[in-house]
Design a protein around this motif. Structure first.
Motif, PDB file in Angstrom:
ATOM      1  N   PHE A 397       6.678   3.761   1.575  1.00 31.77           N
ATOM      2  CA  PHE A 397       5.425   3.023   1.403  1.00 31.77           C
ATOM      3  C   PHE A 397       4.547   3.146   2.648  1.00 31.77           C
ATOM      4  O   PHE A 397       3.318   3.313   2.541  1.00 31.77           O
ATOM      5  CB  PHE A 397       5.709   1.551   1.096  1.00 31.77           C
ATOM      6  CG  PHE A 397       4.463   0.753   0.805  1.00 31.77           C
ATOM      7  CD1 PHE A 397       3.844   0.834  -0.431  1.00 31.77           C
ATOM      8  CD2 PHE A 397       3.896  -0.052   1.779  1.00 31.77           C
ATOM      9  CE1 PHE A 397       2.684   0.124  -0.697  1.00 31.77           C
ATOM     10  CE2 PHE A 397       2.730  -0.772   1.525  1.00 31.77           C
ATOM     11  CZ  PHE A 397       2.126  -0.686   0.285  1.00 31.77           C
ATOM     12  N   GLN A 408      -4.158   1.360  -3.017  1.00 30.85           N
ATOM     13  CA  GLN A 408      -3.155   0.768  -3.891  1.00 30.85           C
ATOM     14  C   GLN A 408      -3.140   1.419  -5.276  1.00 30.85           C
ATOM     15  O   GLN A 408      -2.077   1.554  -5.899  1.00 30.85           O
ATOM     16  CB  GLN A 408      -3.401  -0.740  -4.023  1.00 30.85           C
ATOM     17  CG  GLN A 408      -3.080  -1.535  -2.767  1.00 30.85           C
ATOM     18  CD  GLN A 408      -1.608  -1.441  -2.402  1.00 30.85           C
ATOM     19  OE1 GLN A 408      -0.741  -1.432  -3.266  1.00 30.85           O
ATOM     20  NE2 GLN A 408      -1.329  -1.349  -1.116  1.00 30.85           N
ATOM     21  N   GLY A 412       0.106   3.162  -6.798  1.00 31.18           N
ATOM     22  CA  GLY A 412       0.609   2.684  -8.081  1.00 31.18           C
ATOM     23  C   GLY A 412       0.869   3.830  -9.046  1.00 31.18           C
ATOM     24  O   GLY A 412       1.870   3.830  -9.782  1.00 31.18           O
ATOM     25  N   ASP A 415       3.928   5.662  -7.930  1.00 37.81           N
ATOM     26  CA  ASP A 415       5.113   4.859  -8.277  1.00 37.81           C
ATOM     27  C   ASP A 415       5.427   4.991  -9.764  1.00 37.81           C
ATOM     28  O   ASP A 415       6.587   5.178 -10.160  1.00 37.81           O
ATOM     29  CB  ASP A 415       4.863   3.408  -7.898  1.00 37.81           C
ATOM     30  CG  ASP A 415       6.115   2.546  -7.958  1.00 37.81           C
ATOM     31  OD1 ASP A 415       7.233   3.119  -7.941  1.00 37.81           O
ATOM     32  OD2 ASP A 415       5.990   1.318  -8.001  1.00 37.81           O
ATOM     33  N   LYS A 422      11.649   4.411  -7.326  1.00 37.63           N
ATOM     34  CA  LYS A 422      10.962   3.136  -7.494  1.00 37.63           C
ATOM     35  C   LYS A 422      10.708   2.522  -6.117  1.00 37.63           C
ATOM     36  O   LYS A 422      11.648   2.233  -5.373  1.00 37.63           O
ATOM     37  CB  LYS A 422      11.795   2.178  -8.355  1.00 37.63           C
ATOM     38  CG  LYS A 422      11.825   2.550  -9.827  1.00 37.63           C
ATOM     39  CD  LYS A 422      10.419   2.458 -10.435  1.00 37.63           C
ATOM     40  CE  LYS A 422      10.419   2.804 -11.905  1.00 37.63           C
ATOM     41  NZ  LYS A 422       9.049   2.773 -12.470  1.00 37.63           N
ATOM     42  N   LEU A 423       9.426   2.377  -5.761  1.00 36.75           N
ATOM     43  CA  LEU A 423       9.087   1.860  -4.447  1.00 36.75           C
ATOM     44  C   LEU A 423       9.714   0.481  -4.190  1.00 36.75           C
ATOM     45  O   LEU A 423      10.140   0.166  -3.089  1.00 36.75           O
ATOM     46  CB  LEU A 423       7.573   1.764  -4.293  1.00 36.75           C
ATOM     47  CG  LEU A 423       6.827   3.102  -4.147  1.00 36.75           C
ATOM     48  CD1 LEU A 423       5.326   2.877  -4.033  1.00 36.75           C
ATOM     49  CD2 LEU A 423       7.322   3.847  -2.917  1.00 36.75           C
ATOM     50  N   GLN A 424       9.778  -0.347  -5.222  1.00 38.36           N
ATOM     51  CA  GLN A 424      10.358  -1.671  -5.060  1.00 38.36           C
ATOM     52  C   GLN A 424      11.821  -1.581  -4.637  1.00 38.36           C
ATOM     53  O   GLN A 424      12.288  -2.337  -3.780  1.00 38.36           O
ATOM     54  CB  GLN A 424      10.227  -2.484  -6.347  1.00 38.36           C
ATOM     55  CG  GLN A 424      10.639  -3.953  -6.210  1.00 38.36           C
ATOM     56  CD  GLN A 424       9.771  -4.697  -5.216  1.00 38.36           C
ATOM     57  OE1 GLN A 424       8.546  -4.511  -5.190  1.00 38.36           O
ATOM     58  NE2 GLN A 424      10.381  -5.523  -4.378  1.00 38.36           N
ATOM     59  N   ASP A 425      12.534  -0.629  -5.211  1.00 33.10           N
ATOM     60  CA  ASP A 425      13.945  -0.442  -4.857  1.00 33.10           C
ATOM     61  C   ASP A 425      14.088   0.033  -3.409  1.00 33.10           C
ATOM     62  O   ASP A 425      15.023  -0.350  -2.706  1.00 33.10           O
ATOM     63  CB  ASP A 425      14.601   0.578  -5.789  1.00 33.10           C
ATOM     64  CG  ASP A 425      14.697   0.064  -7.226  1.00 33.10           C
ATOM     65  OD1 ASP A 425      14.605  -1.162  -7.414  1.00 33.10           O
ATOM     66  OD2 ASP A 425      14.851   0.904  -8.133  1.00 33.10           O
ATOM     67  N   MET A 427      12.154  -0.643  -0.916  1.00 30.86           N
ATOM     68  CA  MET A 427      11.784  -1.668   0.047  1.00 30.86           C
ATOM     69  C   MET A 427      12.711  -2.871   0.003  1.00 30.86           C
ATOM     70  O   MET A 427      12.609  -3.771   0.837  1.00 30.86           O
ATOM     71  CB  MET A 427      10.342  -2.129  -0.203  1.00 30.86           C
ATOM     72  CG  MET A 427       9.325  -1.024   0.090  1.00 30.86           C
ATOM     73  SD  MET A 427       7.604  -1.565  -0.068  1.00 30.86           S
ATOM     74  CE  MET A 427       7.470  -1.731  -1.863  1.00 30.86           C
ATOM     75  N   SER A 428      13.644  -2.906  -0.951  1.00 31.85           N
ATOM     76  CA  SER A 428      14.541  -4.063  -1.073  1.00 31.85           C
ATOM     77  C   SER A 428      15.830  -3.843  -0.302  1.00 31.85           C
ATOM     78  O   SER A 428      16.174  -2.736   0.038  1.00 31.85           O
ATOM     79  CB  SER A 428      14.865  -4.302  -2.536  1.00 31.85           C
ATOM     80  OG  SER A 428      15.515  -3.193  -3.105  1.00 31.85           O
TER      81      SER A 428
END
Length: 428
Positions: A397, A408, A412, A415, A422-425, A427-428
């Motif tokens: 990111f 953004q 998006g 992504d 998956k960007l969310q994965d 960053m988690s």
């Protein structure tokens, strides 16, 4: 599983003070490398301030991440100890360059970078459409470093190659071991490490040349070429004399006495590189001035003829006392010598401690990981404070938003395409 107790006992080493920019401040490197020769080269650049962006396939990352040992707390995306060793101070972006979306991101990175380094098999970068000719049009100032086994052109360019293979093919293996047995490979991957050094130096030379010409260029480094260089001056000895290099185990064909000798408790390696060292050894350490001043032993060539006798005298004397006794005498007489250590002994040695070589650094997935400091010491532009090798996609990111300046909406779309996983994965 990592030995957390052992790691926590390692020191947090102090960083050298810096009043200005690092040696490679402002240099951006697009890193397509994997395993050893490539990653070590880019790590050298990262150690001195270059922004090295490591491109890895989403979900898995490069295969070197799977070399053991691993730590369960880090999970599969963290990487094992060998990966941590070769990828310090880098950023990782998870990116599928086989996809059209991922390829466009790569092109934007190349446009804004100073150096590209790749060590794929021959033809891979061409299949991606990222050969030198294309990339140099995107960015005429780009230094494009290609690391291969046997070169990118010619009848051997399609051959795969590994460190041990080129040790065998270069003649290096034939020179190591004992005469009555087959040649042996070096345990450490000396050809990969040497190739990384060659690549690092070549990239720096190309950057220096660019300061004068304002143009980038292609840089090519071959594992086989490096392996031939690593056979040392034996190549010139053979080419000038016609004599085939032989295996001499722990002795030297050129200097005598050089080899391993047993004291009362430990083994020690002694290297008598010239006549003066030999004379000091036999007058100040062995206490045999008769041998030191004997004309029959006045040169390395003559001593080589009497190697068995000289070794027997040293061995007989050394067996009488422990290493603690001989170490002081050898040091006072300025004899190049040292204990034959295990790796663990070397890492814990006074010499390693004095040089601040072994310590620990923080890691975002577990508290600490070990770190072996760079051997390069620059007084005014030292290595940057070490950061642990990144977990897979750690900086995806950041690179998309800050390095490339994507908004953004575009992030998006990237992504949604799955080009970065998956960007969310990540960053988690």
């Amino acid at each position: 599983m990592f030995d957390k107790k052992k790691i926590s006992a390692l020191p947090v080493l102090p960083c050298e003070a810096r009043s200005g920019p690092s040696a490679l401040d402002g240099v951006r490197v697009v890193d397509f490398t994997h395993f050893l020769a490539g990653p070590l080269a880019t790590q050298m650049l990262a150690d001195f301030g270059a922004e090295v962006i490591k491109i890895e396939p989403p979900g898995k990352g490069e295969d070197f991440r799977f070399y053991p040992p691993h730590d369960s707390e880090m999970g599969p995306k963290g990487g094992g100890a060998p990966f941590l060793w070769a990828n310090r101070n880098k950023k990782s972006i998870a990116l599928d360059i086989k996809s059209s979306v991922g390829l466009e991101v790569v092109k934007d990175l190349i446009r804004s970078s100073d150096v590209l380094v790749e060590n794929f098999s021959s033809g891979v970068m061409e299949r991606f459409g990222l050969n030198y000719e294309f990339c140099s049009k995107l960015n005429p100032r780009l230094i494009y470093c290609s690391i291969s086994a046997y070169g990118r052109q010619g009848p051997f360019s399609d051959r795969s190659g590994l460190d041990a293979v080129v040790q065998a093919e270069s003649g290096f293996m034939s020179m190591n071991g004992y005469q009555d047995r087959p040649g042996v490979r070096s345990g450490p991957v000396v050809m990969d490490i040497a190739t990384s050094m060659m690549a690092g130096n070549a990239i720096l030379l190309a950057l220096f040349a660019r300061e004068r010409t304002n143009n980038g260029q292609k840089v090519e480094i071959s594992l086989f070429d490096t392996a031939m260089t690593m056979t040392g001056f034996a190549t010139m000895q053979h080419l000038t004399s016609g004599v085939e290099a032989q295996r001499h185990a722990n002795t030297s064909p050129d200097t005598c006495p050089t080899g391993v000798f047993a004291t009362a408790d430990r083994e020690v390696y002694i290297a008598c590189g010239n006549d003066k060292i030999f004379q000091r050894l036999f007058t100040k350490v062995i206490n045999r001035p008769d041998i030191a001043n004997n004309v029959e032993f006045s040169s390395n060539a003559k001593r080589g003829v009497h190697r068995d006798f000289i070794f027997s005298v040293i061995s007989e004397q050394f067996a009488l006392h422990p290493w603690a006794y001989w170490s002081r005498k050898l040091r006072d007489a300025a004899i190049p010598s040292g204990l034959v250590r295990t790796l663990s002994e070397a890492l814990a040695s006074d010499e390693a401690r004095e040089r601040n070589l072994v310590g620990r650094i923080e890691h975002p997935l577990i508290d600490w990981v070990p770190n072996i400091a760079s051997p390069l010491r620059l007084a005014d532009t030292p290595a940057v404070a070490p950061r642990a090798a990144p977990f897979l996609g750690q900086h995806t990111f950041e690179i998309l938003s800050q390095t490339l300046g994507y908004d953004q909406e575009r992030i998006g779309k990237i992504d949604a395409s799955g080009a970065c996983g998956k960007l969310q994965d990540l960053m988690s």
